[in-house]
Enzyme design. Sequence first.
Site, short mmCIF file in Angstrom:
data_model
loop_
_atom_site.label_atom_id
_atom_site.label_comp_id
_atom_site.label_asym_id
_atom_site.label_seq_id
_atom_site.Cartn_x
_atom_site.Cartn_y
_atom_site.Cartn_z
N LYS A 94 0.84 -1.20 0.00
CA LYS A 94 0.00 0.00 0.00
C LYS A 94 0.87 1.25 0.00
CE LYS A 94 -3.95 1.85 2.66
NZ LYS A 94 -4.84 1.55 3.82
N SER B 70 -9.54 1.70 3.10
CA SER B 70 -8.73 2.54 2.23
C SER B 70 -7.74 1.75 1.38
CB SER B 70 -7.97 3.57 3.06
OG SER B 70 -7.07 2.94 3.96
N SER C 181 -9.90 -0.89 7.03
CA SER C 181 -9.28 -0.69 5.72
C SER C 181 -8.62 -1.91 5.10
CB SER C 181 -8.28 0.47 5.76
OG SER C 181 -8.96 1.69 5.94
#
Length: 449
Positions: free
Chosen positions: A79, A157, A181
């Site tokens: 990420k 996210s 997330s």
Amino acid sequence: MPYNSTLATLAADLDTGRTSARKLVDECLARIGDSSGEGARVFIHVDAEAAIEAAEAMDRLREVKAAPSPYAGIPVSIKDLFDISGQVTRAGSRALDDSAPAAADATVVARLRRAGFIVIGRTNMTEFAYSGIGINPHFGTPKGAWQRSVGHVPGGSSSGAAVSIADGMAYGALGTDTGGSCRIPAAYNGIVGFKPTQRRVPLDGGVPLSFSLDSFGPLARTVSCCAVLDAVLADEAVTPLQPRPIKGMRLAVPTTVALDDLEDAVARAFERALETLSRQGALIERIAVPEFLDVGVMQAKGGFAAAESYAWHRYLIVSKGDVYDPRVSSRILRGEAISAADYIDLLGARRSLIARSTARLAPYDALVMPTTANTPPCIADLADDKAFAKANLASLRNCTLINMIDGCAISLPCHREGEVPVGLMLAASGGSDRRIFELAAGIEGVIRV
């Protein structure tokens, strides 16, 4: 290799020579580069040259029986929230474009590399990790795996992380989880996502959203894949996962908050999964968890995320606020109105919440609830801010309950083939990570039948 290959099957194929690290990397890069796919929106940066060099190095090490682990050579995505040595960490934002490249890998990235996993690239995300939806106006929004021709949100996210797994662009993904997330995008894309007990995995080298609630965790195709990655991230020995028998599992379904206002498809899939588990001998009890009512009160002014993100962003947002996603900056700026006294009250309220919920959950192996109250919304339907806010709350609500009680949780798919993706979440108090993996491994193969 097939999209549905697991870390275990890949490790076996690498060991026997049926595949190679270079071949795995080449296949992932081809999927990322496919112009008809989502690669351009899933990845903010693709580390193709370094990944190929690392793959060739792992293949040479395996030839001389010196591979650092059975998983050496398997591609994983990272990420964009995490530092990777020599790269700029943007956290999905243009506000950090001119930041200096990271001097070192985040600890979790370094641990993955030490085990021989190959970093294939940096995945897209909600700007600064501040929503459960996954829309990013700066780098584009990757379409989720469900009905791609329609265009549903990927969940946030860790949006790109989940789609990188669903589309075979990586075989493991490193994400973060402050209010769901890892679990929300896993639920929306029909894969598995795990939120560890926060204290098990170091947070250094990641851009914070809320240092009280942030956790770093994996997304992958199966429970066992996530268990392997979690052990590496926590610097624990990777040991075989022993699924727990369903018969005799003590599972509590919280009737407070977690079952409110579920979409019909979510309610149907969840109740069907419970019926299946009950038939196979699980002891399922529906219980009130009044502690969950406290969470909404604690979040009324924005909670920990607003207070702690504002502390981190307060200077950057003055100088670069015009390039922030307004849906993100408005949530961060709520923290400006939270006083020191408000924050101290929050800390005390959370300590009480953790103690009371830990006692409440002690008689059970796990809580079981829908991961999200909704199914993945269409991207086009969220142009309106009110629609976005409603969908965002529905996505985050159940997952946030577990972050607030300092717990651990896993989301695994419970929908049937061809149905809209729905996640089932198993959760428990902090420190119960291995138990959650064992329980999830026990039910993984039956709840979609």
